[in-house]
Design an enzyme around this catalytic site. Sequence first.
Site, PDB file in Angstrom:
ATOM      1  N   TYR A 126     -94.975  15.216 -58.111  1.00 40.70           N
ATOM      2  CA  TYR A 126     -94.566  15.283 -56.710  1.00 40.70           C
ATOM      3  C   TYR A 126     -94.348  13.843 -56.206  1.00 40.70           C
ATOM      4  O   TYR A 126     -95.183  12.971 -56.426  1.00 40.70           O
ATOM      5  CB  TYR A 126     -95.665  15.983 -55.909  1.00 40.70           C
ATOM      6  CG  TYR A 126     -95.369  16.096 -54.441  1.00 40.70           C
ATOM      7  CD1 TYR A 126     -94.402  16.984 -53.993  1.00 40.70           C
ATOM      8  CD2 TYR A 126     -96.028  15.300 -53.512  1.00 40.70           C
ATOM      9  CE1 TYR A 126     -94.113  17.078 -52.639  1.00 40.70           C
ATOM     10  CE2 TYR A 126     -95.745  15.396 -52.158  1.00 40.70           C
ATOM     11  CZ  TYR A 126     -94.779  16.288 -51.734  1.00 40.70           C
ATOM     12  OH  TYR A 126     -94.492  16.385 -50.401  1.00 40.70           O
ATOM     13  N   ASP A 198    -102.939  19.220 -60.615  1.00 44.79           N
ATOM     14  CA  ASP A 198    -102.249  19.712 -59.421  1.00 44.79           C
ATOM     15  C   ASP A 198    -101.682  21.087 -59.777  1.00 44.79           C
ATOM     16  O   ASP A 198    -100.721  21.222 -60.526  1.00 44.79           O
ATOM     17  CB  ASP A 198    -101.141  18.733 -59.020  1.00 44.79           C
ATOM     18  CG  ASP A 198    -100.451  19.131 -57.718  1.00 44.79           C
ATOM     19  OD1 ASP A 198    -100.471  20.333 -57.378  1.00 44.79           O
ATOM     20  OD2 ASP A 198     -99.874  18.248 -57.058  1.00 44.79           O
ATOM     21  N   LYS A 223     -98.160  25.371 -49.786  1.00 46.99           N
ATOM     22  CA  LYS A 223     -97.197  26.104 -50.592  1.00 46.99           C
ATOM     23  C   LYS A 223     -97.686  27.548 -50.802  1.00 46.99           C
ATOM     24  O   LYS A 223     -97.849  28.260 -49.837  1.00 46.99           O
ATOM     25  CB  LYS A 223     -96.953  25.357 -51.900  1.00 46.99           C
ATOM     26  CG  LYS A 223     -96.777  23.821 -51.715  1.00 46.99           C
ATOM     27  CD  LYS A 223     -95.565  23.449 -50.868  1.00 46.99           C
ATOM     28  CE  LYS A 223     -95.565  21.976 -50.424  1.00 46.99           C
ATOM     29  NZ  LYS A 223     -95.708  20.993 -51.472  1.00 46.99           N
TER      30      LYS A 223
HETATM   31  C1  LIG Z   1     -96.177  19.626 -51.498  1.00 48.07           C
HETATM   32  C2  LIG Z   1     -96.894  19.137 -52.688  1.00 48.07           C
HETATM   33  C3  LIG Z   1     -97.889  18.166 -52.590  1.00 48.07           C
HETATM   34  C4  LIG Z   1     -98.256  17.505 -51.266  1.00 48.07           C
HETATM   35  O1  LIG Z   1     -98.811  18.407 -50.376  1.00 48.07           O
HETATM   36  P1  LIG Z   1     -98.719  18.292 -48.766  1.00 48.07           P
HETATM   37  O2  LIG Z   1     -99.452  19.502 -48.317  1.00 48.07           O
HETATM   38  O3  LIG Z   1     -97.262  18.290 -48.411  1.00 48.07           O
HETATM   39  O4  LIG Z   1     -99.388  17.013 -48.391  1.00 48.07           O
HETATM   40  C5  LIG Z   1     -98.552  17.783 -53.742  1.00 48.07           C
HETATM   41  N1  LIG Z   1     -98.230  18.331 -54.942  1.00 48.07           N
HETATM   42  C6  LIG Z   1     -97.271  19.262 -55.077  1.00 48.07           C
HETATM   43  C7  LIG Z   1     -96.975  19.819 -56.427  1.00 48.07           C
HETATM   44  C8  LIG Z   1     -96.563  19.691 -53.963  1.00 48.07           C
HETATM   45  O5  LIG Z   1     -95.594  20.607 -54.108  1.00 48.07           O
END
Ligand SMILES: *Cc1c(COP(=O)(O)O)cnc(C)c1O
Length: 408
Positions: A126, A198, A223
């Site tokens: 990301y 992640d 998400k």
């Molecule tokens: C969106 C996202 C983030 C960051 O998250 P936020 O809630 O926007 O701070 C980190 N890792 C992945 C894979 C993401 O899609």
Amino acid sequence: MAEADYGAGGGYDSRAVTALKRPDDAGWEGFATRAVHAGQGPDPASGAVVVPLVSSATFAQSSPGSPGAFEYSRTGNPTRNAAEANLASLEGGVGAVACASGMAATTMALQLLDAGSRVVATRDCYGGTFRLGEQVFRRHGFEFAWVDTSDLSATTEAIRAGASMVFVETPTNPLLRIADLRAIASACRSEGALLVVDNTFMSPFFQRPLELGADIALHSTTKYLNGHSDGVGGVLAVRDPALLERLRFLQNAAGAVLSPFDAWLLLRSARTLALRMERHDENAGRVARMLVERPEVSRVFWPGLPDHPGHALAREQMTGFGGMVSFEVGDVDRARRVMEAFRLFTIAESLGGVESLVNHPATMTHASIPAPIREEIGVTDGLIRLSVGVEDDVDLLADLRAALGTAA
Ligand SMILES: *Cc1c(COP(=O)(O)O)cnc(C)c1O
């Protein structure tokens, strides 16, 4: 860690979590059952079936210096702690800490380390993770080695060169490359490095990194976990109680906590997580298989396709392939024409909500990456990324067919 270690003015009280964990949580085997019930009501005070939204910043004490289960909402909040108990159960951890955003969660993971630490991290991660490492933590004396974590030998080599933490995103965004979590976890154990995964793209419904050997499962709950594009948040789930205590300390000390309202939305969303993920995966599979057949499309990226380079590994460590699909239409003009022709898919950043979204990585989510590096990692100008929602497949496929027709 004794409470005194936290310094004056707001120690974390672990009773605040255990008070909310129903004793029968451990007995629920099914994921969907835990999603609906773990950490979730009925509220002992009112009988409410839905966890109450407690917005109070502070909590009454019966005598000075003797708080009850809760003292101050940065330190612990009933609604946030319920969401944490729920997410811990879904990831198979002993606990979780909820943060103000996914980036706040990543910041907290890095704050576990000391200045001078070396972090091995996924190169096509990301964009915000890359920016946080290069533009913030590097100034604090951290060193980052960005590697293609779908290349196991390159990854283990980078870990053996010394690492305090390994930060892996799998599948990656937008090409959905898959990293071998069991093998990387074993390399981390030999090196004494913490493994952070992640897990945003899969959600715990399809992938549980802690069960594969990771120390921390991290999410942008913005998400799939929240799933309705109406809240920003992050979470870290862990399996080691000592690591949980260190994160609790950081959560209270640094203070980027999830708000009670966003925690409440997260609990609402957890109740349908299993249903939503099944539908995202089903719809994405239909979309990917249709795209493969289209003459306007030169390449399709979805881990469920048998010719995806990470397909075999995905089958081993995931129980589904998720709702993200990327595909190539040739060049930037064709990509723009196709995207502007969509009527159901909305052009927007972000992903994982019930509504279908379409994104052009080269000009939107990945625009901050210089063009030559973008091409090198495979994010070409003709690449389109879909977040396939939970609508009826007949409408999604019709919208795609019509939009693709404009590329000819
Ligand atoms: C969106 C996202 C983030 C960051 O998250 P936020 O809630 O926007 O701070 C980190 N890792 C992945 C894979 C993401 O899609």
